[in-house]
Design a protein around this motif. Structure first.
Motif, PDB file in Angstrom:
ATOM      1  N   THR A  83      -5.427  -7.620  -3.436  1.00  0.00           N
ATOM      2  CA  THR A  83      -4.173  -7.560  -2.686  1.00  0.00           C
ATOM      3  C   THR A  83      -3.140  -6.779  -3.490  1.00  0.00           C
ATOM      4  OG1 THR A  83      -4.569  -9.658  -1.555  1.00  0.00           O
ATOM      5  CG2 THR A  83      -2.294  -8.889  -1.660  1.00  0.00           C
ATOM      6  N   ILE A  84      -2.535  -5.807  -2.841  1.00  0.00           N
ATOM      7  CA  ILE A  84      -1.479  -4.995  -3.459  1.00  0.00           C
ATOM      8  C   ILE A  84      -0.181  -5.257  -2.702  1.00  0.00           C
ATOM      9  CG2 ILE A  84      -0.730  -2.665  -4.073  1.00  0.00           C
ATOM     10  CD1 ILE A  84      -3.760  -1.862  -3.765  1.00  0.00           C
ATOM     11  N   LEU A  85       0.785  -5.833  -3.373  1.00  0.00           N
ATOM     12  CA  LEU A  85       2.125  -6.029  -2.816  1.00  0.00           C
ATOM     13  C   LEU A  85       2.979  -4.856  -3.282  1.00  0.00           C
ATOM     14  CD1 LEU A  85       2.553  -9.819  -3.742  1.00  0.00           C
ATOM     15  CD2 LEU A  85       1.520  -8.841  -1.671  1.00  0.00           C
ATOM     16  N   PHE A  86       3.757  -4.264  -2.382  1.00  0.00           N
ATOM     17  CA  PHE A  86       4.459  -3.051  -2.798  1.00  0.00           C
ATOM     18  C   PHE A  86       5.828  -2.875  -2.142  1.00  0.00           C
ATOM     19  CE2 PHE A  86       1.773  -1.887   0.815  1.00  0.00           C
ATOM     20  CZ  PHE A  86       2.581  -1.073   1.598  1.00  0.00           C
ATOM     21  N   THR A  87       6.688  -2.189  -2.871  1.00  0.00           N
ATOM     22  CA  THR A  87       8.002  -1.756  -2.395  1.00  0.00           C
ATOM     23  C   THR A  87       8.255  -0.349  -2.932  1.00  0.00           C
ATOM     24  OG1 THR A  87       9.126  -2.700  -4.339  1.00  0.00           O
ATOM     25  CG2 THR A  87       8.982  -4.105  -2.367  1.00  0.00           C
ATOM     26  N   HIS A  88       9.335   0.232  -2.512  1.00  0.00           N
ATOM     27  CA  HIS A  88       9.832   1.497  -3.047  1.00  0.00           C
ATOM     28  C   HIS A  88      11.226   1.710  -2.489  1.00  0.00           C
ATOM     29  CE1 HIS A  88       8.873   3.180   0.938  1.00  0.00           C
ATOM     30  NE2 HIS A  88       7.739   2.505   0.827  1.00  0.00           N
TER      31      HIS A  88
ATOM     32  N   HIS B 231      11.377  -4.724   3.733  1.00  0.00           N
ATOM     33  CA  HIS B 231      10.019  -5.237   3.901  1.00  0.00           C
ATOM     34  C   HIS B 231       9.328  -5.369   2.545  1.00  0.00           C
ATOM     35  CE1 HIS B 231      10.656  -3.036   7.810  1.00  0.00           C
ATOM     36  NE2 HIS B 231      10.181  -4.176   8.276  1.00  0.00           N
ATOM     37  N   LEU B 232       8.379  -6.253   2.493  1.00  0.00           N
ATOM     38  CA  LEU B 232       7.409  -6.291   1.409  1.00  0.00           C
ATOM     39  C   LEU B 232       6.085  -5.810   1.987  1.00  0.00           C
ATOM     40  CD1 LEU B 232       6.445  -7.130  -1.462  1.00  0.00           C
ATOM     41  CD2 LEU B 232       5.912  -9.381  -0.474  1.00  0.00           C
TER      42      LEU B 232
END
Length: 628
Positions: A16-21, A275-276
């Motif tokens: 699982t990859i949780l991501f933001t930017h 969002h996440l």
């Protein structure tokens, strides 16, 4: 290389990859309009709750960010001294981030100080990967002092070209990229960037061949675009197929479904922590990574506020109040005014060529504040220039606070070393004022971010006319609507932010040498140092763009003690009138000098062509006569 490990030993489970930017220091929740009324979204206290929820489901979930974690709110004002973005990401448990163009907003020195402040804090911090950053040397082969300081700070922080993390028995290689367009938005960084595709090829080869990784993730601050030729992260995916996952930042794109290019999975979660991103992948029978689940979890008030994150945010607010806002005699949550209407949402600003009330308000605020400061010594300002690219937010119906105003004009830093671009003045001839309007009319369709809002002018242009000949009518216009003819030879005082005014000389380059704007001193000499023309509130304090807006807000008529944004800013004022007349008469009437020259060249060419044809015809007739 030391490999951080997770808790599980089995490789059978998914990753699982949780991501933001593009978080842009949006520590606090904000309101957006989803077409059914405004809703409150974002904020790190709720973002952290979402992260914790996901990690309860999978303790080995990887948490990453694709850059531009800083710059955009009042929290950036302590970027160099407190590094709140990095430290907060560490507190929320981020594993890795990369550096975006806005991390360079305070130049190489600012990023160096921020990295040192983060490292010196002793707090938990995310790792940083930056795979294509180059430290250029001077003509003697030495690093300039500012670049040397940045390189040393990056070494102290332990910024890497790539890193390897092991989760569930799987070796994960992570690299960080700065795209071409993003790099172009960091012109004062002092560093350069290798081509992202070539750098990715080299780094991925190292990860695959030397580090023997099973999964490659690129944190790419390059972005996507509807124009395939400009969609840099999609191009990276096509050219570097061994990248398994690209987390795409910079363009603020919200992808409800991932883009799949070959075997590469590309995800993008929007902006500001709204969002996440949650991506779950596993390997198929061909050892290729495939999507099990992809979702963008909305960060809204259905999530609880994390108490520790909330406490940290309040502590940072106090530091901002003491170290930044106090010198402006303002408070973080101070209500400056109430607006009974919405301004155009930020997401819609600049999409179309048109007048914008928000641009009018900002330009008027520059003029008002300078007039107030100069008092009896005020010299009239003919025009205030506001590029759409420097507007970073908008105002919704309701109370407008100091924090809200700062978010609207948050960019940059001045020679004083503190956050915010200062205002300055220069002089242009009347002819050059007209040229600035023509730039807005002609170059905006090519480079939308250069669209201008110009307080003090009223001009009309036809989008169907030839480039550099679109403006059909222009005059000076006071705030009350009174118009005055422009004298081509007269010098007029023009104001704007440091970044905006410095860009004016580039008109010559962007117009292929056809147009020219040369900022001048009051005496008519070309400006050699723009910082000499900064406007000050006192002996040392620069007038910041955001401060001018906040100060102007306070001047509005009050109701029950609260200043009210006047209805004037809920209407258009004929400052920029755009028409779309395709008739031949409208297209050809009133040609300016540029087009008359072009017409002359065309006519000369036609004349030469006619003479040539006549000559050829005569020669053929002679040959026929001879043959007979």
């Amino acid at each position: 290389m030391d490999v951080p490990k997770g808790n599980a030993d089995s490789a059978d489970e998914s990753i699982t990859i949780l991501f933001t930017h593009d978080l842009h220091d949006n520590f606090l929740p904000f309101e957006i309009d989803r077409g059914q009324g405004e809703v409150t979204v974002g904020g790190y206290a709720r973002l952290h709750s979402a992260i914790q929820e996901q990690r309860e489901k999978d303790p080995d979930a990887l948490l990453v960010d694709a850059g531009d974690f800083a710059m955009g709110t009042l929290f950036q004002t302590i970027y160099q001294t407190d590094a709140p973005g990095l430290k907060m990401m560490g507190q929320m448990g981020y594993d890795v981030t990369t550096i975006g163009n806005h991390e360079f907003d305070f130049r190489a020195e600012g990023l160096a100080r921020s990295l040192r402040a983060a490292k010196d804090s002793g707090e938990e911090l995310p790792s940083i990967v930056a795979s294509n950053t180059i430290f250029p040397t001077d003509e003697d082969g030495e690093l300039p002092d500012n670049i040397k300081a940045l390189k040393e700070a990056m070494n102290e922080y332990d910024v890497k070209d790539y890193m390897v993390i092991e989760r569930k028995g799987i070796r994960i290689g992570i690299l960080g990229l700065m795209g071409e367009e993003a790099a172009g938005n960091a012109p004062m960084s002092g560093v350069t960037f290798n081509n992202a595709i070539e750098s990715a090829k080299s780094t991925v080869a190292t990860l695959k061949n030397d580090e023997k990784v099973d999964l490659v993730i690129a944190l790419s601050h390059s972005g996507t675009s509807e124009d395939p030729s400009q969609s840099e992260d999609e191009l990276i995916a096509k050219k570097v197929p061994d990248i398994d996952v690209i987390i795409s930042g910079h363009s603020h794109t919200t992808l409800e479904e991932p883009i799949i290019i070959g075997d590469t999975i590309l995800g993008s979660a929007g902006e500001y922590g709204e969002h996440l991103g949650v991506l779950t992948i596993s390997q198929n029978e061909n050892d290729k990574w495939t999507v099990n689940n992809y979702e963008l979890q909305l960060i809204d008030d259905s999530l609880p506020l994390d108490s520790e994150i909330t406490k940290t945010i309040e502590e940072y607010k106090q530091v901002i109040q003491e170290n930044y806002l106090r010198q402006f005699r303002m408070e973080f949550d101070e209500v400056l005014a109430y607006t009974p209407f919405d301004f155009t949402p930020f997401t819609e600003l600049g999409i179309d060529q048109k007048e914008e009330p928000l641009g009018n308000l900002i330009g008027d605020s520059f003029v008002h504040t300078i007039q107030q400061l100069e008092g009896s010594e005020y010299e009239p300002i003919a025009a205030a220039v506001v590029p759409v690219g420097t507007i970073r937010n908008s105002f919704n119906k309701g109370n407008i606070t100091v924090s809200n105003v700062f978010n609207v004009n948050s960019l940059g830093i001045g020679p004083d070393g503190i956050s915010g671009y200062p205002l300055l003045d220069i002089y242009l001839t009347g002819k050059e004022l007209k040229t600035v309007a023509e730039v807005d009319a002609s170059i905006t369709p090519i480079m939308n971010e250069v669209q201008l809002y110009i307080a003090g002018l009223s001009y009309t242009f036809n989008t169907n006319r030839l480039i550099f000949n679109k403006v059909t009518d222009i005059s000076l216009q006071s705030q009350n609507g009174t118009k005055e003819e422009i004298d081509d030879k007269k010098l007029y005082r023009v104001v704007g932010g440091l970044y905006s005014v410095q860009m004016l000389p580039y008109v010559n380059e962007k117009s292929f040498g056809i147009l020219s704007v040369v900022p001048k001193t009051k005496e008519g000499k070309p400006v050699t140092d723009f910082e000499d023309h900064i406007i000050y509130m006192n002996d040392h304090q620069e007038v910041k763009e955001w401060y001018a807006i906040a100060n102007y807000m306070k001047s509005f008529e009050k109701v029950d003690g609260v200043a009210q944004v006047p209805a004037y800013y809920n209407q258009l004022k004929d400052r920029k009138v755009v028409v779309h007349d395709a008739s031949i008469f409208a297209i050809l009437k009133n040609p300016n000098g540029i087009i008359l020259t072009a017409y002359g060249i065309v006519l000369a060419f036609v004349g030469i062509l006619a003479l040539l044809i006549t000559y050829i015809v005569k020669r053929r007739k002679r040959k026929k006569g001879t043959a007979v």
